[in-house]
Motif scaffolding. Structure first.
Motif, mmCIF file in Angstrom:
data_model
loop_
_atom_site.group_PDB
_atom_site.id
_atom_site.type_symbol
_atom_site.label_atom_id
_atom_site.label_comp_id
_atom_site.label_asym_id
_atom_site.label_seq_id
_atom_site.Cartn_x
_atom_site.Cartn_y
_atom_site.Cartn_z
ATOM 1 N N GLY A 20 -15.537 -5.691 21.759
ATOM 2 C CA GLY A 20 -16.884 -6.181 22.009
ATOM 3 C C GLY A 20 -17.956 -5.170 21.699
ATOM 4 N N GLU A 59 -20.897 -8.441 25.095
ATOM 5 C CA GLU A 59 -20.098 -9.586 24.663
ATOM 6 C C GLU A 59 -18.777 -9.063 24.129
ATOM 7 O OE1 GLU A 59 -21.874 -11.721 21.460
ATOM 8 O OE2 GLU A 59 -22.478 -9.921 20.377
ATOM 9 N N GLN A 114 -14.638 -10.376 22.598
ATOM 10 C CA GLN A 114 -13.693 -11.411 22.185
ATOM 11 C C GLN A 114 -12.278 -10.934 22.490
ATOM 12 O OE1 GLN A 114 -14.231 -14.447 20.884
ATOM 13 N NE2 GLN A 114 -16.456 -14.298 20.729
ATOM 14 N N PHE A 168 -13.325 -15.397 25.614
ATOM 15 C CA PHE A 168 -14.417 -14.441 25.414
ATOM 16 C C PHE A 168 -15.174 -14.233 26.720
ATOM 17 C CE2 PHE A 168 -16.372 -18.585 24.909
ATOM 18 C CZ PHE A 168 -17.577 -18.450 25.588
ATOM 19 N N LYS A 188 -19.258 -12.773 27.982
ATOM 20 C CA LYS A 188 -20.566 -12.257 27.588
ATOM 21 C C LYS A 188 -21.485 -12.301 28.800
ATOM 22 C CE LYS A 188 -22.346 -16.709 25.889
ATOM 23 N NZ LYS A 188 -22.980 -17.405 24.747
#
Length: 198
Positions: free
Chosen positions: A61, A79, A81, A87, A89
């Motif tokens: 991220g 954020e 992944q 994910f 954020k």
């Protein structure tokens, strides 16, 4: 998900601010963090592993610092992944206030969203994992900036392992150490017996 916490750190506000902007200290303090590298002005690329309930993933991220008011506050926008895991954020506002001459009160308020498998396991597990990670971060961060360095975290882990092993080892340890004059505490004996098994 929302998190709001307050911590008191045993160092000055300026030192706390410097530590919060030191990538080596942050890397050593964030549980599961593999790397933090500069990625533009006030931005960092982050790689970390995390477990949330049954979901374990490696996240890649980006973290961006905004609304910077040195040495009082900043906002972290993040954020990440995690592949099939999903994910995450969100953002966190971090504020520092002096607490006497040699201590600092750190307050943060964070908002985050998760998707994919992470969203499917339920907000209660996600919130619990986030609080655990935050708590561990500040424990490690306090050890880093308090002058104990990374060894404080390791010794804490080792001590807790020794304490867990102590009840099973107390009898055998005393039998194996008949020459003891009784001045040595049982916990030390158990630690020696525990470590000798490896």
């Amino acid at each position: 998900m929302e998190l709001t916490e307050t911590y008191t750190l045993p160092i000055s506000q300026q030192r706390t601010w410097e530590a919060l902007n030191d990538t080596e200290i942050l890397r050593a303090s964030i549980p599961g963090c593999e790397s933090i590298d500069a990625d533009g002005e006030n931005a960092y690329a982050v790689v970390m592993s995390a477990s949330v309930g049954p979901v374990k993933a490696r996240f890649k991220g980006r973290m961006l610092l905004t609304d910077i008011d040195a040495p009082n506050a900043y906002t972290i926008v993040f954020e990440g992944q995690g592949g099939a895991a999903g994910f995450g954020k969100g953002n966190a506002r971090v504020t520092l206030e002096p607490d006497g001459d040699a201590a600092t009160k750190l307050m943060y308020s964070a908002n985050a969203q998760v998707g994919g498998k992470l969203a499917q396991i339920g907000s209660r597990l996600v919130d619990g994992a986030a609080r655990k990670i935050a708590g561990e971060f500040f424990k490690r961060f306090g050890a880093q900036v308090g002058g104990d360095g990374g060894s404080a975290t390791a010794s804490d882990d080792e001590q807790s392992a020794a304490v867990e092993a102590a009840p099973q080892n107390t009898d055998s340890t005393e039998a194996a150490d008949p020459g003891s004059d009784g001045k040595e505490p049982k916990r030390k004996k158990s630690w020696r017996a525990w470590i000798s098994r490896f």
